[in-house]
Design a protein around this motif. Sequence first.
Motif, PDB file in Angstrom:
ATOM      1  N   GLU A  13       0.831  -1.212   0.000  1.00 22.39           N
ATOM      2  CA  GLU A  13       0.000   0.000   0.000  1.00 22.39           C
ATOM      3  C   GLU A  13       0.861   1.257   0.000  1.00 22.39           C
ATOM      4  OE1 GLU A  13      -2.751   1.993   3.338  1.00 22.39           O
ATOM      5  OE2 GLU A  13      -3.692   0.274   2.332  1.00 22.39           O
ATOM      6  N   LYS A  14       1.896   1.285   0.831  1.00 18.52           N
ATOM      7  CA  LYS A  14       2.731   2.475   0.907  1.00 18.52           C
ATOM      8  C   LYS A  14       3.540   2.675  -0.373  1.00 18.52           C
ATOM      9  CE  LYS A  14       2.940   2.720   5.934  1.00 18.52           C
ATOM     10  NZ  LYS A  14       2.268   4.045   5.980  1.00 18.52           N
ATOM     11  N   ARG A  34      -3.990   4.125   6.264  1.00 23.46           N
ATOM     12  CA  ARG A  34      -3.832   5.541   6.596  1.00 23.46           C
ATOM     13  C   ARG A  34      -5.043   6.306   6.078  1.00 23.46           C
ATOM     14  NH1 ARG A  34      -0.538   9.818   4.413  1.00 23.46           N
ATOM     15  NH2 ARG A  34      -2.594  10.778   4.535  1.00 23.46           N
TER      16      ARG A  34
END
Length: 240
Positions: A13-14, A34
């Motif tokens: 995801e990051k 996040r």
Amino acid sequence: GYDLNDYDELFAEKLDLLLQIRDQERLTWDGQFRAPLQDQAIYPRPSRKIPIWIGVGGNPRSAIRAGALNLPMALAIIGGLPERFAPFANMFRQAAKQAGHDPDALPLGVNTHGYVAETSQQAADEFFPSYAQQMTNVGRERGWPPTTREHFDAGRSPRGHLAVGSPQEVIEKILRQHEALGHQRYLMQMSVGTLPHAKLMRSIELLGTKVAPEVWKALVHRFDVDALRGRPGGRRRGLA
């Protein structure tokens, strides 16, 4: 505050967010770990496209992810036999090919610990104390045994992971790793622990003036021969 059981999902995801930030001036994005972004302006913008490499130590998913996304991969080899990392290089290139990318055009790098001195004994004696202290400290957190001189010398052997020795020894080590992995970039991390600045500068000088030119010379000759014989290796670039 993250759960390590979510490591792979967090990484994916990051990385996805980082790539979109790199490529878009305004970003709308939603993920699991996040807060979402809604038409978020990303400033300041770089003057050129930022290169992003995937660092891989021992996770096959990361190697496959790098190839599938057409991102360069940096293999971090801090222990064991470098040729044992060949499957990661193969997975990386195969994933790139399956995703429709050219694996021969996708850079692969190798990162190891190293240190160059005039003689093999000098290099070992100067580098070992700080290296052993730092790696023992890291091992205490990760469950590794303390780093002994015996372990260190095994890593310096021709098939070992440490590029620590005379210029000729380091040349041979880099070329041997290249035979096993076919990488285009080699990065040596010298500052493992504390070493006198003058010694590090001398090691950098020897790497640049003695090691690198001979590695380039050997690889240029090898690639020229491969190209003449029609071998795939002839299409690959030398080390940077």
